[in-house]
Scaffold this motif. Sequence first.
Motif, mmCIF file in Angstrom:
data_model
loop_
_atom_site.group_PDB
_atom_site.id
_atom_site.type_symbol
_atom_site.label_atom_id
_atom_site.label_comp_id
_atom_site.label_asym_id
_atom_site.label_seq_id
_atom_site.Cartn_x
_atom_site.Cartn_y
_atom_site.Cartn_z
ATOM 1 N N ASP A 202 0.852 -1.190 0.000
ATOM 2 C CA ASP A 202 0.000 0.000 0.000
ATOM 3 C C ASP A 202 0.886 1.237 0.000
ATOM 4 O O ASP A 202 1.929 1.269 0.663
ATOM 5 C CB ASP A 202 -0.903 0.022 1.237
ATOM 6 C CG ASP A 202 -1.899 -1.123 1.245
ATOM 7 O OD1 ASP A 202 -2.730 -1.183 0.337
ATOM 8 O OD2 ASP A 202 -1.813 -1.971 2.154
ATOM 9 N N ALA A 203 0.449 2.256 -0.744
ATOM 10 C CA ALA A 203 1.239 3.478 -0.852
ATOM 11 C C ALA A 203 1.475 4.104 0.519
ATOM 12 O O ALA A 203 0.536 4.274 1.301
ATOM 13 C CB ALA A 203 0.531 4.473 -1.766
ATOM 14 N N LYS A 206 2.575 10.103 -0.221
ATOM 15 C CA LYS A 206 1.626 10.678 -1.169
ATOM 16 C C LYS A 206 2.236 11.904 -1.853
ATOM 17 O O LYS A 206 3.133 12.563 -1.304
ATOM 18 C CB LYS A 206 0.336 11.064 -0.440
ATOM 19 C CG LYS A 206 -0.253 9.938 0.404
ATOM 20 C CD LYS A 206 -0.675 8.753 -0.438
ATOM 21 C CE LYS A 206 -1.087 7.555 0.400
ATOM 22 N NZ LYS A 206 -2.110 7.822 1.388
ATOM 23 N N GLN A 227 3.821 -1.618 -3.453
ATOM 24 C CA GLN A 227 3.708 -0.177 -3.700
ATOM 25 C C GLN A 227 4.209 0.596 -2.501
ATOM 26 O O GLN A 227 3.827 0.312 -1.367
ATOM 27 C CB GLN A 227 2.254 0.207 -4.001
ATOM 28 C CG GLN A 227 2.060 1.655 -4.402
ATOM 29 C CD GLN A 227 0.627 1.977 -4.782
ATOM 30 O OE1 GLN A 227 -0.295 1.243 -4.413
ATOM 31 N NE2 GLN A 227 0.416 3.043 -5.512
ATOM 32 N N ASP A 230 2.272 6.703 -3.919
ATOM 33 C CA ASP A 230 1.043 6.665 -4.709
ATOM 34 C C ASP A 230 1.304 7.038 -6.169
ATOM 35 O O ASP A 230 2.324 7.635 -6.521
ATOM 36 C CB ASP A 230 -0.058 7.516 -4.087
ATOM 37 C CG ASP A 230 0.192 9.022 -4.139
ATOM 38 O OD1 ASP A 230 1.230 9.445 -4.672
ATOM 39 O OD2 ASP A 230 -0.670 9.766 -3.638
ATOM 40 N N GLU A 252 7.726 0.230 -9.081
ATOM 41 C CA GLU A 252 6.844 1.256 -8.514
ATOM 42 C C GLU A 252 5.939 1.873 -9.556
ATOM 43 O O GLU A 252 4.815 2.296 -9.250
ATOM 44 C CB GLU A 252 7.703 2.343 -7.852
ATOM 45 C CG GLU A 252 6.962 3.216 -6.870
ATOM 46 C CD GLU A 252 6.398 2.436 -5.689
ATOM 47 O OE1 GLU A 252 5.213 2.626 -5.358
ATOM 48 O OE2 GLU A 252 7.145 1.618 -5.097
ATOM 49 N N HIS A 255 1.719 0.859 -10.916
ATOM 50 C CA HIS A 255 0.424 1.412 -10.516
ATOM 51 C C HIS A 255 0.087 2.664 -11.315
ATOM 52 O O HIS A 255 -1.073 2.890 -11.664
ATOM 53 C CB HIS A 255 0.431 1.701 -9.011
ATOM 54 C CG HIS A 255 0.834 0.516 -8.194
ATOM 55 N ND1 HIS A 255 -0.020 -0.538 -7.931
ATOM 56 C CD2 HIS A 255 2.020 0.185 -7.608
ATOM 57 C CE1 HIS A 255 0.612 -1.444 -7.214
ATOM 58 N NE2 HIS A 255 1.845 -1.029 -7.002
#
Length: 320
Positions: A202-203, A206, A227, A230, A252, A255
């Motif tokens: 999960d990112a 941000k 990940q 984001d 990376e 996504h």
Amino acid sequence: MIIVPEKEIAALITPEASFEAVEAVFAAMSRGDAYNFPVIREAIGHADALYGFKSGFDRAGLALGLKSGGYWPGNADKGLTNHQSTVFLFDADTGQPSAMVGGNLLTALRTAAASAVSIKHLSRPDSKVLGMVGAGHQSVFQMRAAVQQRGFEKVIGWNYHPEMLSRLEEEASALGLPFEAVTLDEMGAQADVIITITSSFDAILKADQIKDGTHLACMGTDTKGKQEVDAALIERATVFTDEIAQSTTIGEAQHAVIAGMNPAQITEIGKVINGDHKGRSSASEVTLFDGTGVGLQDLAVASKAVTLAQEAGVAIEVAV
């Protein structure tokens, strides 16, 4: 065939030698002198382990071979490193096996060298604060390699499990640098260079947390689904990578590509090393290196280890 056991590696190859080998192979890749073969990486259905192969051929250095290994999450409880690997080299002229080299420490050194190469070529020369996201085994290698590239005056860190940050604090102290545990917002606001080295799916960071002029080296994502940042941050940054094919599928950038990013926006860092791309274009630009880890890195440092082992008289020779 030559055997270089894992126990000999630490006395043979330095972070500086690893850096030189990795920088050279990135340059060779972008010149078309070296190429990686498709990665195999699978869950084996036992011990919750991931296992696979990374391989390639460097025509310039005649390094041909593969790294076999993976990730065993339960190894720490057994007093072993979670990442286990061995590098096999072959004679490019005959196909005969030429060397078997312990790959655990080499993997740590080559991964740290890759982020350090990106810091040298992409971060602002006046970078003063190094940010570390992740405090696992690999983090200390990352920090040691990074501080050789810029005049950092402070290290800040964040980890999912804050109690592990003592590892970063101890390493920073050994390097003569103050350390501060921070929130993710503070990380983005303070750090000039951020290294992410986690196993997150999960990112964590941000786009709106990162200040202008930051360089990020994202080193943890090497499998589909992982990940660390984001997709919006990938879109905001000027993105560089070791290999575009891996960046867009297991790295990376996977996504961001799913979200609509054009892979043509990503540049191989070898182009910067070779002078075919200017790299950072301004002090305010956000740059990001997607370090997916390529087989050629492993072959480069393993080949160096073999040479050093022969020179030191610790190489074991066996008949094939």
